[in-house]
Design a protein around this motif. Structure first.
Motif, PDB file in Angstrom:
ATOM      1  N   GLU A  31      29.527  37.993   7.307  1.00 20.71           N
ATOM      2  CA  GLU A  31      29.070  36.630   7.605  1.00 20.71           C
ATOM      3  C   GLU A  31      30.238  35.762   8.083  1.00 20.71           C
ATOM      4  N   LEU A  32      31.382  35.881   7.429  1.00 18.28           N
ATOM      5  CA  LEU A  32      32.554  35.092   7.833  1.00 18.28           C
ATOM      6  C   LEU A  32      33.076  35.533   9.194  1.00 18.28           C
ATOM      7  N   ARG A  33      33.046  36.827   9.484  1.00 17.97           N
ATOM      8  CA  ARG A  33      33.455  37.313  10.813  1.00 17.97           C
ATOM      9  C   ARG A  33      32.588  36.682  11.899  1.00 17.97           C
ATOM     10  N   ARG A  34      31.292  36.539  11.606  1.00 18.84           N
ATOM     11  CA  ARG A  34      30.365  35.965  12.570  1.00 18.84           C
ATOM     12  C   ARG A  34      30.681  34.498  12.842  1.00 18.84           C
ATOM     13  N   HIS A  35      31.088  33.764  11.820  1.00 16.11           N
ATOM     14  CA  HIS A  35      31.370  32.333  11.966  1.00 16.11           C
ATOM     15  C   HIS A  35      32.770  32.048  12.500  1.00 16.11           C
ATOM     16  N   TYR A  36      33.696  32.966  12.269  1.00 25.08           N
ATOM     17  CA  TYR A  36      35.098  32.733  12.661  1.00 25.08           C
ATOM     18  C   TYR A  36      35.581  33.849  13.576  1.00 25.08           C
ATOM     19  N   PRO A  37      35.313  33.675  14.887  1.00 25.45           N
ATOM     20  CA  PRO A  37      35.760  34.686  15.858  1.00 25.45           C
ATOM     21  C   PRO A  37      37.272  34.874  15.744  1.00 25.45           C
ATOM     22  N   GLY A  38      37.678  36.074  15.946  1.00 26.47           N
ATOM     23  CA  GLY A  38      39.101  36.380  15.844  1.00 26.47           C
ATOM     24  C   GLY A  38      39.523  36.832  14.466  1.00 26.47           C
ATOM     25  N   ALA A  39      38.591  36.878  13.522  1.00 31.25           N
ATOM     26  CA  ALA A  39      38.916  37.370  12.178  1.00 31.25           C
ATOM     27  C   ALA A  39      39.340  38.828  12.290  1.00 31.25           C
ATOM     28  N   GLU A  40      40.369  39.184  11.541  1.00 32.28           N
ATOM     29  CA  GLU A  40      40.898  40.547  11.560  1.00 32.28           C
ATOM     30  C   GLU A  40      40.863  41.119  10.146  1.00 32.28           C
ATOM     31  N   ASP A  41      40.654  42.425  10.065  1.00 35.51           N
ATOM     32  CA  ASP A  41      40.665  43.092   8.772  1.00 35.51           C
ATOM     33  C   ASP A  41      42.067  43.114   8.192  1.00 35.51           C
ATOM     34  N   LEU A  42      42.125  43.011   6.888  1.00 35.56           N
ATOM     35  CA  LEU A  42      43.416  43.109   6.184  1.00 35.56           C
ATOM     36  C   LEU A  42      43.707  44.547   5.852  1.00 35.56           C
TER      37      LEU A  42
END
Length: 120
Positions: A109-120
């Motif tokens: 859900e957070l990936r969908r709202h915040y483009p550019g999110a990367e996996d840790l």
């Protein structure tokens, strides 16, 4: 516990702790929170630390202390379901967020709202 990271700033919009709490939706509603700060930037931070020192605070209390707009510097909010740590929200230097959660749906859900999110 998997995690993602994303910039705290999206153009001129700063992603606040309050916004992240809302984005957690029903997953975060019944959690107990403990918050720690490396830097106290607002009197509300003192109250959050005071409440965290005891049994923690519920989500709505934390949300009320972070709204309206509160920009943090080096803060960590840990959400517990009973005694189990289920989510960690780390705000680093007012420039990025790290979110770790036991439920992959939260991260999706957070990936969908915040483009550019990367996996840790």
């Amino acid at each position: 516990m998997n995690g993602i990271t994303f910039p705290a700033w999206h153009g001129k919009h700063y992603v606040t702790l309050a916004e992240l709490l809302v984005r957690l939706g029903s997953f975060g509603l019944d959690l107990t929170w403990r918050v720690e700060f490396d830097e106290i930037v607002d009197p509300r931070c003192v109250e959050m630390e005071r409440r965290s020192a005891n049994d923690g605070m519920d989500t709505l209390t934390l949300l009320s202390l972070t709204s309206p707009f509160l920009q943090l510097i080096d803060a960590e909010a840990r959400g517990f379901a009973g005694d189990k740590l289920v989510v960690i929200l780390i705000e680093a230097d007012s420039s990025l967020w790290e979110v770790r959660a036991v439920d992959e749906r939260v991260l999706s859900e957070l990936r969908r709202h915040y483009p550019g999110a990367e996996d840790l």
